[in-house]
Scaffold this motif. Sequence first.
Motif, PDB file in Angstrom:
ATOM      1  N   MET A 171       0.840  -1.177   0.000  1.00  0.00           N
ATOM      2  CA  MET A 171       0.000   0.000   0.000  1.00  0.00           C
ATOM      3  C   MET A 171       0.890   1.247   0.000  1.00  0.00           C
ATOM      4  SD  MET A 171      -3.310   0.638   2.278  1.00  0.00           S
ATOM      5  CE  MET A 171      -3.113   1.884   3.497  1.00  0.00           C
ATOM      6  N   VAL A 172       0.496   2.250  -0.751  1.00  0.00           N
ATOM      7  CA  VAL A 172       1.287   3.476  -0.825  1.00  0.00           C
ATOM      8  C   VAL A 172       0.797   4.478   0.207  1.00  0.00           C
ATOM      9  CG1 VAL A 172       1.792   3.153  -3.274  1.00  0.00           C
ATOM     10  CG2 VAL A 172      -0.122   4.575  -2.599  1.00  0.00           C
ATOM     11  N   SER A 173       1.671   5.387   0.560  1.00  0.00           N
ATOM     12  CA  SER A 173       1.317   6.420   1.532  1.00  0.00           C
ATOM     13  C   SER A 173       0.336   7.416   0.905  1.00  0.00           C
ATOM     14  CB  SER A 173       2.574   7.149   2.001  1.00  0.00           C
ATOM     15  OG  SER A 173       3.087   7.958   0.952  1.00  0.00           O
ATOM     16  N   ASP A 174      -0.362   8.128   1.763  1.00  0.00           N
ATOM     17  CA  ASP A 174      -1.269   9.169   1.282  1.00  0.00           C
ATOM     18  C   ASP A 174      -0.500  10.241   0.520  1.00  0.00           C
ATOM     19  OD1 ASP A 174      -3.464   7.885   2.371  1.00  0.00           O
ATOM     20  OD2 ASP A 174      -3.479   9.107   4.200  1.00  0.00           O
ATOM     21  N   ASP A 175       0.727  10.528   0.946  1.00  0.00           N
ATOM     22  CA  ASP A 175       1.543  11.537   0.271  1.00  0.00           C
ATOM     23  C   ASP A 175       1.863  11.124  -1.167  1.00  0.00           C
ATOM     24  OD1 ASP A 175       1.560  13.158   2.526  1.00  0.00           O
ATOM     25  OD2 ASP A 175       3.543  12.494   3.185  1.00  0.00           O
ATOM     26  N   VAL A 176       2.227   9.864  -1.360  1.00  0.00           N
ATOM     27  CA  VAL A 176       2.530   9.367  -2.712  1.00  0.00           C
ATOM     28  C   VAL A 176       1.266   9.402  -3.565  1.00  0.00           C
ATOM     29  CG1 VAL A 176       3.190   7.335  -4.062  1.00  0.00           C
ATOM     30  CG2 VAL A 176       4.536   7.996  -2.067  1.00  0.00           C
ATOM     31  N   ARG A 177       0.151   8.961  -3.016  1.00  0.00           N
ATOM     32  CA  ARG A 177      -1.117   8.988  -3.753  1.00  0.00           C
ATOM     33  C   ARG A 177      -1.456  10.414  -4.191  1.00  0.00           C
ATOM     34  NH1 ARG A 177      -5.522   5.837  -4.326  1.00  0.00           N
ATOM     35  NH2 ARG A 177      -4.756   4.335  -2.798  1.00  0.00           N
ATOM     36  N   ARG A 178      -1.345  11.363  -3.275  1.00  0.00           N
ATOM     37  CA  ARG A 178      -1.660  12.761  -3.607  1.00  0.00           C
ATOM     38  C   ARG A 178      -0.717  13.304  -4.676  1.00  0.00           C
ATOM     39  NH1 ARG A 178      -2.989  13.035   1.904  1.00  0.00           N
ATOM     40  NH2 ARG A 178      -0.881  13.699   2.463  1.00  0.00           N
ATOM     41  N   GLU A 179       0.559  12.938  -4.572  1.00  0.00           N
ATOM     42  CA  GLU A 179       1.534  13.402  -5.568  1.00  0.00           C
ATOM     43  C   GLU A 179       1.233  12.820  -6.952  1.00  0.00           C
ATOM     44  OE1 GLU A 179       5.161  15.558  -6.602  1.00  0.00           O
ATOM     45  OE2 GLU A 179       3.480  15.773  -5.256  1.00  0.00           O
ATOM     46  N   LEU A 180       0.949  11.542  -7.023  1.00  0.00           N
ATOM     47  CA  LEU A 180       0.582  10.927  -8.302  1.00  0.00           C
ATOM     48  C   LEU A 180      -0.658  11.602  -8.884  1.00  0.00           C
ATOM     49  CD1 LEU A 180       1.074   7.160  -7.371  1.00  0.00           C
ATOM     50  CD2 LEU A 180       2.379   8.408  -9.109  1.00  0.00           C
ATOM     51  N   GLN A 181      -1.657  11.807  -8.048  1.00  0.00           N
ATOM     52  CA  GLN A 181      -2.912  12.415  -8.498  1.00  0.00           C
ATOM     53  C   GLN A 181      -2.677  13.841  -8.993  1.00  0.00           C
ATOM     54  OE1 GLN A 181      -4.930  14.995  -7.043  1.00  0.00           O
ATOM     55  NE2 GLN A 181      -6.641  14.633  -8.419  1.00  0.00           N
ATOM     56  N   ARG A 182      -1.930  14.638  -8.213  1.00  0.00           N
ATOM     57  CA  ARG A 182      -1.665  16.037  -8.576  1.00  0.00           C
ATOM     58  C   ARG A 182      -0.921  16.119  -9.910  1.00  0.00           C
ATOM     59  NH1 ARG A 182       2.426  19.550  -8.377  1.00  0.00           N
ATOM     60  NH2 ARG A 182       3.865  18.072  -7.427  1.00  0.00           N
ATOM     61  N   LEU A 183       0.107  15.303 -10.056  1.00  0.00           N
ATOM     62  CA  LEU A 183       0.906  15.333 -11.279  1.00  0.00           C
ATOM     63  C   LEU A 183       0.112  14.821 -12.487  1.00  0.00           C
ATOM     64  CD1 LEU A 183       4.256  14.026  -9.774  1.00  0.00           C
ATOM     65  CD2 LEU A 183       3.726  16.388 -10.444  1.00  0.00           C
ATOM     66  N   ALA A 184      -0.737  13.820 -12.283  1.00  0.00           N
ATOM     67  CA  ALA A 184      -1.533  13.260 -13.385  1.00  0.00           C
ATOM     68  C   ALA A 184      -2.572  14.249 -13.903  1.00  0.00           C
ATOM     69  CB  ALA A 184      -2.224  11.976 -12.926  1.00  0.00           C
ATOM     70  N   ARG A 185      -2.993  15.193 -13.096  1.00  0.00           N
ATOM     71  CA  ARG A 185      -4.023  16.170 -13.495  1.00  0.00           C
ATOM     72  C   ARG A 185      -3.488  17.246 -14.435  1.00  0.00           C
ATOM     73  NH1 ARG A 185      -8.975  14.547 -12.661  1.00  0.00           N
ATOM     74  NH2 ARG A 185      -9.419  13.830 -10.569  1.00  0.00           N
ATOM     75  N   SER A 186      -2.207  17.463 -14.467  1.00  0.00           N
ATOM     76  CA  SER A 186      -1.646  18.569 -15.256  1.00  0.00           C
ATOM     77  C   SER A 186      -0.870  18.069 -16.480  1.00  0.00           C
ATOM     78  CB  SER A 186      -0.708  19.400 -14.381  1.00  0.00           C
ATOM     79  OG  SER A 186      -0.027  20.364 -15.164  1.00  0.00           O
ATOM     80  N   LYS A 187      -1.159  18.649 -17.616  1.00  0.00           N
ATOM     81  CA  LYS A 187      -0.440  18.305 -18.847  1.00  0.00           C
ATOM     82  C   LYS A 187       1.053  18.599 -18.732  1.00  0.00           C
ATOM     83  CE  LYS A 187      -4.333  19.129 -21.914  1.00  0.00           C
ATOM     84  NZ  LYS A 187      -4.892  19.937 -22.991  1.00  0.00           N
ATOM     85  N   ASP A 188       1.407  19.542 -17.861  1.00  0.00           N
ATOM     86  CA  ASP A 188       2.800  19.950 -17.717  1.00  0.00           C
ATOM     87  C   ASP A 188       3.626  19.011 -16.839  1.00  0.00           C
ATOM     88  OD1 ASP A 188       2.300  22.214 -19.279  1.00  0.00           O
ATOM     89  OD2 ASP A 188       1.747  23.416 -17.529  1.00  0.00           O
ATOM     90  N   THR A 189       2.947  18.135 -16.093  1.00  0.00           N
ATOM     91  CA  THR A 189       3.680  17.291 -15.144  1.00  0.00           C
ATOM     92  C   THR A 189       3.430  15.799 -15.372  1.00  0.00           C
ATOM     93  OG1 THR A 189       1.897  17.553 -13.532  1.00  0.00           O
ATOM     94  CG2 THR A 189       3.793  19.057 -13.349  1.00  0.00           C
ATOM     95  N   ARG A 190       3.054  15.441 -16.569  1.00  0.00           N
ATOM     96  CA  ARG A 190       2.844  14.024 -16.895  1.00  0.00           C
ATOM     97  C   ARG A 190       3.417  13.737 -18.276  1.00  0.00           C
ATOM     98  NH1 ARG A 190      -3.443  15.353 -17.563  1.00  0.00           N
ATOM     99  NH2 ARG A 190      -3.441  15.742 -19.794  1.00  0.00           N
ATOM    100  N   THR A 191       3.871  12.502 -18.433  1.00  0.00           N
ATOM    101  CA  THR A 191       4.412  12.080 -19.723  1.00  0.00           C
ATOM    102  C   THR A 191       4.232  10.576 -19.867  1.00  0.00           C
ATOM    103  OG1 THR A 191       6.341  12.113 -21.190  1.00  0.00           O
ATOM    104  CG2 THR A 191       6.763  11.708 -18.858  1.00  0.00           C
ATOM    105  N   ASN A 192       4.183  10.138 -21.083  1.00  0.00           N
ATOM    106  CA  ASN A 192       4.204   8.710 -21.377  1.00  0.00           C
ATOM    107  C   ASN A 192       5.148   8.453 -22.549  1.00  0.00           C
ATOM    108  OD1 ASN A 192       1.650  10.032 -22.603  1.00  0.00           O
ATOM    109  ND2 ASN A 192       2.090   8.328 -23.990  1.00  0.00           N
ATOM    110  N   LYS A 193       6.049   9.395 -22.758  1.00  0.00           N
ATOM    111  CA  LYS A 193       7.003   9.294 -23.864  1.00  0.00           C
ATOM    112  C   LYS A 193       7.910   8.081 -23.677  1.00  0.00           C
ATOM    113  CE  LYS A 193      10.501  11.874 -26.325  1.00  0.00           C
ATOM    114  NZ  LYS A 193      11.304  13.077 -26.393  1.00  0.00           N
ATOM    115  N   PHE A 194       8.064   7.318 -24.742  1.00  0.00           N
ATOM    116  CA  PHE A 194       8.910   6.123 -24.709  1.00  0.00           C
ATOM    117  C   PHE A 194      10.372   6.515 -24.577  1.00  0.00           C
ATOM    118  CE2 PHE A 194      11.549   2.861 -26.571  1.00  0.00           C
ATOM    119  CZ  PHE A 194      11.064   1.713 -25.968  1.00  0.00           C
TER     120      PHE A 194
END
Length: 116
Positions: free
Chosen positions: A1-24
């Motif tokens: 199980m991940v910490s609440d801090d990690v979950r919040r960080e993943l969620q925050r970063l996933a919401r913004s086009k500037d902080t997410r990537t899936n580039k190979f």
Amino acid sequence: MVSDDVRRELQRLARSKDTRTNKFDPRRPTHWAPYEVRKPGSGDTFTAESAWEFVADLLDGGVEIKTIELDKPPGKTGYVIKVEGFGGDQIYIKLQLGSGMVIGRSFHASKYEDKR
């Protein structure tokens, strides 16, 4: 199980086009294929944008997140989410944190054999 801090960080970063990537990158390969995955409920395929929205909504909603040790890059942590997709399919999502970004490593039907 991940910490609440990690979950919040993943969620925050996933919401913004500037902080997410899936580039190979061969050092951290990806299989980010939302256009091959049907949305739960409607059966429509995901778009690049709707896949990230789906991920952020799952994280915000408290979905179970498992951690794995990645093979590429060695020793890094991956965050795995598995959820029910359309028609009984399963959606496999793998994320990685890195340098103020969330890296989309996998987004595909679980029938695909994932390589770390």
